[in-house]
Design an enzyme around this catalytic site. Structure first.
Site, mmCIF file in Angstrom:
data_model
loop_
_atom_site.group_PDB
_atom_site.id
_atom_site.type_symbol
_atom_site.label_atom_id
_atom_site.label_comp_id
_atom_site.label_asym_id
_atom_site.label_seq_id
_atom_site.Cartn_x
_atom_site.Cartn_y
_atom_site.Cartn_z
ATOM 1 N N GLY A 151 -16.420 -13.117 -3.900
ATOM 2 C CA GLY A 151 -17.052 -12.074 -4.681
ATOM 3 C C GLY A 151 -18.404 -12.520 -5.201
ATOM 4 N N CYS A 152 -19.188 -11.550 -5.666
ATOM 5 C CA CYS A 152 -20.547 -11.857 -6.118
ATOM 6 C C CYS A 152 -20.551 -12.684 -7.400
ATOM 7 C CB CYS A 152 -21.339 -10.564 -6.304
ATOM 8 S SG CYS A 152 -20.499 -9.284 -7.285
ATOM 9 N N TYR A 153 -19.763 -12.298 -8.386
ATOM 10 C CA TYR A 153 -19.698 -13.084 -9.621
ATOM 11 C C TYR A 153 -19.150 -14.496 -9.367
ATOM 12 C CZ TYR A 153 -20.588 -9.060 -12.768
ATOM 13 O OH TYR A 153 -21.140 -7.997 -13.460
ATOM 14 N N ALA B 93 -21.969 -16.739 -7.838
ATOM 15 C CA ALA B 93 -22.990 -17.185 -8.788
ATOM 16 C C ALA B 93 -22.430 -18.198 -9.779
ATOM 17 C CB ALA B 93 -23.565 -15.980 -9.532
#
EC number: 1.2.1.38
Length: 342
Positions: A145-147, A150
């Site tokens: 996932g994106c979160y 990061a």
């Protein structure tokens, strides 16, 4: 062009960004493009920014069964990938941009997403210390996932290096609206979002177990993570501020040098010069991760800030990076670390 790819869920934001990247890939031919809700529509009606796909029409995902593509990308809503993957031949490589196969613990999946767990695939974050060989050897890869992307790229080096306590990690991350997908909802209307910041799913966001899973593997023990996501008034981008209680002897130089050493030679991760902090706009359109870290002596906490494009390194770019590894192609093929400005 020796590699044929197919895409399911090609009409969404992640699917559209993936098509843009695939068009620039020197070794790839784009095969079937499936999008159930848009089946029969011209691709350029949904994605007018992709004129090179003029004349192509979306098909139904059922058309992918028995495909002869070398790799299939699944860019479907969470909970829909497993059913499509089950129709694909075992010989076909699959990269799933959805959440269906990211989590190891079935109970964690049920709590986060509901329904039955579809099984665990190789986790596709190449910059993790253990990941590249696993990805290259796999025919089924779950794109993070994106979160979690990061956050993990900020905290993993500090956990591996023993600079922060695993029991006290705090993440606050702001994301653009495209992270919620293309479906129309009132809270994502321009008039609702512009000029506003708001936290959402505080303490309950579905990405927290994924973050915990990755950071726990890095730490060699179960970590505790407080995660607060924030909806930001921009189309794309994530800025994650991650902190942890520092272990004795940790200082700003140690944090910075640990990050710099961890990502030395990485084509897509940029540890910025001391004192320069990441901007989401600087990563727009690329597969880049911009990282900076320091130490706050007042609180005794190490701080890492990371910026990514949630549709790039947070989704489509990372999927293509993993596909390159799975196919034995140069890892950077069709990708760039350069952003678009202004």
């Amino acid at each position: 062009m020796g590699v044929t790819v197919a895409v399911a869920g090609a009409s969404g934001y992640g699917g559209g960004e993936l098509l843009r990247l695939l068009l620039a890939h020197p070794e790839i031919k784009i095969g079937a493009l499936a999008a159930n809700a848009s089946a029969g529509l011209p691709v350029t009606e949904v994605h007018p920014h992709l004129p090179d796909l003029e004349g192509r029409v979306f098909t139904d995902a059922a058309a992918l069964a028995g495909t002869d593509a070398d790799i299939v990308f699944l860019a479907l809503p969470h909970g829909q990938s497993a059913a499509v993957a089950a129709t694909l031949p075992d010989t076909v490589r699959v990269a799933d941009l959805g959440a269906d196969h990211r989590l190891v613990d079935p109970e964690a999946w049920r709590r986060a997403y509901g329904g039955e767990h579809a099984g665990t695939w190789t986790y596709g974050l190449p910059e993790l210390p253990w990941a590249r060989a696993e990805i290259a050897a796999s025919r089924r890869v779950a794109i993070p996932g994106c979160y979690p992307t990061a956050t993990s790229l900020g905290l993993v080096p500090l956990l591996v290096g023993g600079l922060v306590e695993p029991a006290d990690l705090v993440v606050v991350a702001a994301s653009g609206t495209s992270g919620a997908g293309r479906s129309a909802t009132v809270n994502l209307l321009g008039s609702e979002v512009m000029g506003d910041l708001t936290a959402y799913k505080v303490g309950t966001h579905q990405h927290r177990p994924e973050i915990t899973q990755t950071l726990s593997r890095a730490a060699g023990m179960t970590v505790t993570v407080s995660f607060t996501p924030v909806l930001a008034p921009l189309p794309r981008g994530i800025l994650a501020t991650s902190t942890g209680r520092a272990t004795p002897g940790t200082d700003a130089d140690a944090v910075y040098e640990t990050l710099r050493a961890a990502y030395a030679g990485e084509p897509f991760v940029r540890v910025l010069p001391p004192g320069r902090w990441p901007h989401t706009a600087a990563t727009l359109g690329g597969n880049a991760v911009h990282v900076q870290g320091t130490f706050d002596p007042e609180t005794g906490r190490a701080i890492v800030v990371t910026a990514i494009d949630n549709l790039g390194k947070g989704a489509a770019g990372q999927a293509l990076q993993c596909a390159n590894l799975m196919l034995g192609l140069p890892e950077t093929a069709g990708l760039t670390a350069q952003g678009i400005a202004p």
